[in-house]
Design a protein around this motif. Structure first.
Motif, PDB file in Angstrom:
ATOM      1  N   VAL A  57     123.284  27.321 -64.499  1.00  0.00           N
ATOM      2  CA  VAL A  57     122.176  27.043 -63.585  1.00  0.00           C
ATOM      3  C   VAL A  57     122.576  25.526 -62.898  1.00  0.00           C
ATOM      4  O   VAL A  57     122.745  24.630 -63.434  1.00  0.00           O
ATOM      5  CB  VAL A  57     120.824  26.843 -64.221  1.00  0.00           C
ATOM      6  CG1 VAL A  57     119.762  26.700 -63.174  1.00  0.00           C
ATOM      7  CG2 VAL A  57     120.303  28.351 -64.944  1.00  0.00           C
ATOM      8  N   VAL A  58     122.813  25.877 -61.533  1.00  0.00           N
ATOM      9  CA  VAL A  58     123.368  24.801 -60.721  1.00  0.00           C
ATOM     10  C   VAL A  58     121.682  24.382 -60.036  1.00  0.00           C
ATOM     11  O   VAL A  58     121.419  25.361 -58.992  1.00  0.00           O
ATOM     12  CB  VAL A  58     124.226  25.130 -59.783  1.00  0.00           C
ATOM     13  CG1 VAL A  58     124.478  23.884 -58.758  1.00  0.00           C
ATOM     14  CG2 VAL A  58     125.488  25.322 -60.725  1.00  0.00           C
ATOM     15  N   ARG A  59     121.230  23.228 -60.372  1.00  0.00           N
ATOM     16  CA  ARG A  59     120.154  22.735 -59.337  1.00  0.00           C
ATOM     17  C   ARG A  59     120.317  21.949 -58.415  1.00  0.00           C
ATOM     18  O   ARG A  59     121.013  20.858 -58.673  1.00  0.00           O
ATOM     19  CB  ARG A  59     119.088  22.048 -60.448  1.00  0.00           C
ATOM     20  CG  ARG A  59     118.569  22.838 -61.498  1.00  0.00           C
ATOM     21  CD  ARG A  59     117.412  22.538 -62.369  1.00  0.00           C
ATOM     22  NE  ARG A  59     116.847  23.428 -63.509  1.00  0.00           N
ATOM     23  CZ  ARG A  59     116.957  23.309 -64.665  1.00  0.00           C
ATOM     24  NH1 ARG A  59     117.719  22.026 -65.147  1.00  0.00           N
ATOM     25  NH2 ARG A  59     116.360  24.144 -65.400  1.00  0.00           N
ATOM     26  N   THR A  60     119.853  22.155 -57.248  1.00  0.00           N
ATOM     27  CA  THR A  60     120.078  21.163 -56.222  1.00  0.00           C
ATOM     28  C   THR A  60     118.904  21.346 -55.022  1.00  0.00           C
ATOM     29  O   THR A  60     118.237  22.463 -55.270  1.00  0.00           O
ATOM     30  CB  THR A  60     121.463  21.215 -55.539  1.00  0.00           C
ATOM     31  OG1 THR A  60     121.778  20.152 -54.463  1.00  0.00           O
ATOM     32  CG2 THR A  60     121.800  22.458 -54.748  1.00  0.00           C
ATOM     33  N   ASP A  61     118.882  20.784 -53.842  1.00  0.00           N
ATOM     34  CA  ASP A  61     118.064  20.891 -53.012  1.00  0.00           C
ATOM     35  C   ASP A  61     118.264  22.262 -52.063  1.00  0.00           C
ATOM     36  O   ASP A  61     119.594  22.514 -52.288  1.00  0.00           O
ATOM     37  CB  ASP A  61     117.882  19.724 -52.114  1.00  0.00           C
ATOM     38  CG  ASP A  61     119.033  19.406 -51.188  1.00  0.00           C
ATOM     39  OD1 ASP A  61     119.360  20.053 -50.260  1.00  0.00           O
ATOM     40  OD2 ASP A  61     119.764  18.451 -51.614  1.00  0.00           O
ATOM     41  N   PRO A  62     117.535  22.989 -51.072  1.00  0.00           N
ATOM     42  CA  PRO A  62     117.784  23.816 -50.619  1.00  0.00           C
ATOM     43  C   PRO A  62     119.026  23.835 -49.584  1.00  0.00           C
ATOM     44  O   PRO A  62     119.738  24.737 -49.541  1.00  0.00           O
ATOM     45  CB  PRO A  62     116.526  24.365 -49.719  1.00  0.00           C
ATOM     46  CG  PRO A  62     115.279  23.566 -50.425  1.00  0.00           C
ATOM     47  CD  PRO A  62     116.113  22.491 -51.216  1.00  0.00           C
ATOM     48  N   ALA A  63     119.022  22.895 -49.034  1.00  0.00           N
ATOM     49  CA  ALA A  63     120.235  22.519 -48.052  1.00  0.00           C
ATOM     50  C   ALA A  63     121.639  22.526 -48.670  1.00  0.00           C
ATOM     51  O   ALA A  63     122.515  23.165 -48.199  1.00  0.00           O
ATOM     52  CB  ALA A  63     120.119  21.202 -47.107  1.00  0.00           C
ATOM     53  N   HIS A  64     121.451  21.797 -49.794  1.00  0.00           N
ATOM     54  CA  HIS A  64     122.921  21.727 -50.468  1.00  0.00           C
ATOM     55  C   HIS A  64     123.118  23.233 -51.344  1.00  0.00           C
ATOM     56  O   HIS A  64     124.292  23.632 -51.381  1.00  0.00           O
ATOM     57  CB  HIS A  64     122.743  20.773 -51.464  1.00  0.00           C
ATOM     58  CG  HIS A  64     124.296  20.416 -51.978  1.00  0.00           C
ATOM     59  ND1 HIS A  64     124.701  20.802 -53.136  1.00  0.00           N
ATOM     60  CD2 HIS A  64     125.141  19.551 -51.518  1.00  0.00           C
ATOM     61  CE1 HIS A  64     125.995  20.333 -53.592  1.00  0.00           C
ATOM     62  NE2 HIS A  64     126.309  19.535 -52.333  1.00  0.00           N
ATOM     63  N   ASP A  76     126.271  13.439 -51.110  1.00  0.00           N
ATOM     64  CA  ASP A  76     124.818  12.732 -50.726  1.00  0.00           C
ATOM     65  C   ASP A  76     123.677  13.689 -51.432  1.00  0.00           C
ATOM     66  O   ASP A  76     122.730  13.013 -51.502  1.00  0.00           O
ATOM     67  CB  ASP A  76     124.655  12.875 -49.284  1.00  0.00           C
ATOM     68  CG  ASP A  76     125.545  11.957 -48.505  1.00  0.00           C
ATOM     69  OD1 ASP A  76     126.248  11.151 -48.835  1.00  0.00           O
ATOM     70  OD2 ASP A  76     125.616  12.141 -47.182  1.00  0.00           O
ATOM     71  N   ASN A  77     124.085  14.744 -51.815  1.00  0.00           N
ATOM     72  CA  ASN A  77     122.857  15.548 -52.550  1.00  0.00           C
ATOM     73  C   ASN A  77     123.082  15.638 -54.045  1.00  0.00           C
ATOM     74  O   ASN A  77     124.168  15.894 -54.385  1.00  0.00           O
ATOM     75  CB  ASN A  77     122.606  16.674 -51.854  1.00  0.00           C
ATOM     76  CG  ASN A  77     122.400  16.799 -50.485  1.00  0.00           C
ATOM     77  OD1 ASN A  77     123.034  16.211 -49.870  1.00  0.00           O
ATOM     78  ND2 ASN A  77     121.180  17.350 -49.898  1.00  0.00           N
ATOM     79  N   PRO A  78     122.152  15.343 -54.950  1.00  0.00           N
ATOM     80  CA  PRO A  78     122.407  15.554 -56.337  1.00  0.00           C
ATOM     81  C   PRO A  78     122.491  17.085 -56.664  1.00  0.00           C
ATOM     82  O   PRO A  78     121.876  17.812 -56.205  1.00  0.00           O
ATOM     83  CB  PRO A  78     121.085  14.748 -56.988  1.00  0.00           C
ATOM     84  CG  PRO A  78     120.129  14.904 -55.781  1.00  0.00           C
ATOM     85  CD  PRO A  78     120.806  14.842 -54.574  1.00  0.00           C
ATOM     86  N   VAL A  79     123.400  17.333 -57.647  1.00  0.00           N
ATOM     87  CA  VAL A  79     123.375  18.483 -58.210  1.00  0.00           C
ATOM     88  C   VAL A  79     123.544  18.380 -59.664  1.00  0.00           C
ATOM     89  O   VAL A  79     124.125  17.351 -60.344  1.00  0.00           O
ATOM     90  CB  VAL A  79     124.826  19.001 -57.989  1.00  0.00           C
ATOM     91  CG1 VAL A  79     124.919  20.346 -58.488  1.00  0.00           C
ATOM     92  CG2 VAL A  79     125.093  19.373 -56.277  1.00  0.00           C
TER      93      VAL A  79
END
Length: 100
Positions: A57-64, A76-79
């Protein structure tokens, strides 16, 4: 386009991955599942009310998450990757063309 070298199936073959199921998860969004088998790789959209399961499972924000579907990423976006640590390099190779 499965024939492109940037396609997930091509990247999986380079990493010698025959079978892998990666769930891309973002808050308040349905899971996107990348299902890799020896002959194909495809994305599926899960039901928003029921989380998908997979090898990772890869969790990140919708844009990333969208960037990941296109094989791109940004520092710039945490994963967060929830999986056996031995799979991390394979996951990065399939999603972002990292060297295993």
């Amino acid at each position: 386009l499965p024939i492109l070298c940037e396609a997930p199936l091509s990247r999986a073959r380079v990493a010698k991955i025959r079978k892998l199921r990666i769930v891309l998860r973002s808050p308040s969004e349905p899971d996107v599942v990348l299902d890799i088998n020896p002959d194909c790789a495809r994305f599926e959209l899960a039901d928003i009310d029921q989380p998908a399961d997979g090898d990772a499972v890869v969790r990140t924000d919708p844009a990333h998450r969208l960037l990941s579907i296109w094989g791109r990423r940004t520092p710039d976006n945490p994963v967060t990757i929830v999986a056996d640590p031995e799979l991390w390099a394979s996951i990065a190779t399939v999603l972002w063309d990292a060297t295993p």
